[in-house]
Design an enzyme around this catalytic site. Structure first.
Site, PDB file in Angstrom:
ATOM      1  N   ASP A 337       0.872  -1.175   0.000  1.00 36.53           N
ATOM      2  CA  ASP A 337       0.000   0.000   0.000  1.00 36.53           C
ATOM      3  C   ASP A 337       0.906   1.221   0.000  1.00 36.53           C
ATOM      4  OD1 ASP A 337      -3.168   0.447   0.506  1.00 36.53           O
ATOM      5  OD2 ASP A 337      -2.024   2.158   1.273  1.00 36.53           O
ATOM      6  N   CYS A 453     -14.943  -1.050  -4.938  1.00 33.07           N
ATOM      7  CA  CYS A 453     -16.203  -0.756  -4.250  1.00 33.07           C
ATOM      8  C   CYS A 453     -16.887   0.413  -4.962  1.00 33.07           C
ATOM      9  CB  CYS A 453     -15.987  -0.467  -2.769  1.00 33.07           C
ATOM     10  SG  CYS A 453     -14.909   0.928  -2.405  1.00 33.07           S
TER      11      CYS A 453
END
Length: 516
Positions: A337, A453
């Site tokens: 990340d 999402c």
């Protein structure tokens, strides 16, 4: 998964990193709403708001803030019809909308809603507008049913987003746009390496927490075969959201809060990985990647599956079924990340779930976990920054791609304020850059699960179509009719937050890397 971020766009507000938390509850909510309009996320300002209040005021403040955000654009349009002249001052508009929410949605007594909201305007030094605020709120208080009906008639989204949803989901448009105004249920993922779903549901019942058992079935066609892979994912849906501190054994890692549709990711890529090694008897070591891994929910879920004898034959020889494999001697799981603070959240989650490296070693699991802070558009495993090429090293990749997060607006209603139309194109470019960088690092025969999402097709099915058109070795794996979730797309499946499960809006596409 990392949401894309945007800079403040409201020229009438001055950027400030200091959120002043004093004054009445309504004043603090108003200041929080102003901070959000100024570009700060709900997740960054909610705790400072609640922590500044007495326990007895937290529930009201939370409801007032979240309801105002969910109804933001509908309230704004209603306000435009109530005023004789345009109201340009953001602080005044925000104060009135906070008053309208109390009258139309929270059932606060008229006199209290009007008086306290007018007093709040004085506290934020907009006393000159108290007459206007008082007049508009009194007008609405005389006939709240009429104005509530008017407010609820259409969507509460920015027009650009409503238009795009109309283009993408014309059949589901009305239900979808109304559904995004509602709150979302709380789902739990039980750590089956610790306890069973049934046993934990019984513990919740003993704690007077009522739940429903939700089970989703997934199926996908296996490449170069007539066989189909099937799997089941179980979760618990709470009848009423509760604090995690009230959940039995939460601190001990028995359970995590995770949306039902988000819980599909780890089982799907895990099942694909098992299929890969089942077709290659020479495999002894596996290397898998979780890209854009923070805050670590899907990473933890994947580790739970690896640790669970019930769900993973990787370390457990299972001669009794068709998916039996000889057992893997070692698994290396790399997670990346690009934001250091979010990396810390990964460590915090893994620590609670007893899934840090030292826990895995103590459990005699030959799993090496490597968490790296890196940019997925450029990162190459085992290569220095000057390397010109990347090499295929991964057997499976879970890419929880950055997106506009339009599928989780129910949980994060500030998204509709923070996003702008141009963010969609910028996000799609970012997604493509990540895909193009990671794909060469996937071994032939490996799988990449692409997840967002978002409920916008440009970030999802259209992104996959474009990617496959540029990569001859990328093959879309077809999800079968056994899936009782989502809507079949040209590539992948799209979950919308309007089905009977009431999970969030997620998109899934599974890609297989073929030999060129």
């Amino acid at each position: 998964m990392r949401q894309t971020t945007t800079a403040p766009r409201n020229n009438k507000l001055k950027p400030s990193s200091n959120l002043i938390m004093n004054g009445s509850v309504r004043v603090r909510v108003i200041r929080t709403l102003l901070a959000i309009q100024n570009g700060q996320s709900l997740s960054s300002v909610l705790d400072p708001l609640l922590n500044s209040l007495h326990d007895g005021d937290k529930g009201f403040a939370h409801a007032l803030l979240l309801t105002t955000l969910r109804q933001w654009y509908a309230l704004s349009r209603l306000l435009d019809t109530l005023a004789d002249n345009p109201i340009d001052e953001v602080e005044v508009r925000t104060t009135i909308q906070v008053g309208l929410v109390q009258l139309l949605y929270l059932e606060v007594a008229d006199h209290a809603a009007i008086h306290e909201t007018v007093e709040a305007a004085k506290e934020i030094e907009f006393a000159h507008a108290t007459g206007l605020i008082n007049a508009i709120l009194r007008k609405v208080a005389k006939n709240p049913n009429k104005f509530r009906k008017k407010c609820n008639k259409n969507h509460s989204l920015p027009n650009w987003l409503a238009y795009q949803l109309k283009q993408d989901w014309s059949e589901q448009y009305n239900e979808l746009t109304q559904g995004l105004r509602q709150s979302a249920p709380m789902f739990l993922r039980v750590n089956t390496a610790v306890t069973s779903v049934d046993d934990y549901q019984k513990e919740l019942y003993g704690a007077e927490i009522d739940t429903d058992l939700v089970e989703l079935t997934s199926g996908f066609n296996l490449p170069h075969s007539s066989d189909t892979a099937t799997l089941s994912t179980q979760a618990l849906r709470l009848h009423q959201s509760t604090a995690v501190s009230a959940l039995p054994k939460f601190a001990e890692g028995a359970v995590s809060v995770q949306d039902m549709h988000a819980q599909l990711a780890a089982p799907i890529i895990h099942k694909a990985l098992i299929n890969k090694i089942g077709n290659d008897n020479d495999v002894t070591d596996l290397h898998i990647l979780d890209a854009c891994a923070a805050p670590g929910g899907k990473l933890a879920h994947w580790l739970e599956l690896i640790n669970s004898a019930e769900h993973s034959p990787l370390f457990h020889v299972k001669q009794s079924d068709a998916e039996a494999v000889s057992g893997i001697s070692k698994i290396k799981l790399t997670a990346i990340d690009n934001e250091a603070p979010r990396i810390e959240r990964i460590y915090d989650n893994l620590d609670r779930l007893n899934l840090k490296q030292e826990n895995l070693e103590q459990a005699e699991k030959n799993v090496a976990l490597d968490i790296v802070c890196a940019d997925a558009t450029r990162w190459q495993h085992g290569k220095n920054k000057k390397a010109a090429t990347n090499e295929p090293v991964f057997d499976a990749i879970l890419l929880d791609s950055p997106c506009t997060a339009t599928g989780v607006i129910r949980r994060h209603p500030d998204i509709s304020i923070l996003r702008a139309e141009e963010d969609v194109e910028q996000t799609a470019v970012l997604q493509a850059d990540i895909l193009h960088n990671l794909w060469p690092q996937l071994k032939v025969g490996g799988y990449l699960l692409y997840v967002t999402c978002s409920i916008l097709k440009q970030e999802n099915a259209l992104q996959m179509q474009d990617f496959i058109s540029h990569h001859d070795d990328a093959v879309a794996v077809e999800f079968t009719e056994e899936c009782n979730w989502g809507i079949a797309q040209t590539i992948g499946r799209q979950c919308l937050p309007i089905d009977g499960i009431s999970g969030d809006g997620f998109y899934y596409a599974l890609l297989h890397k073929a030999a060129e």
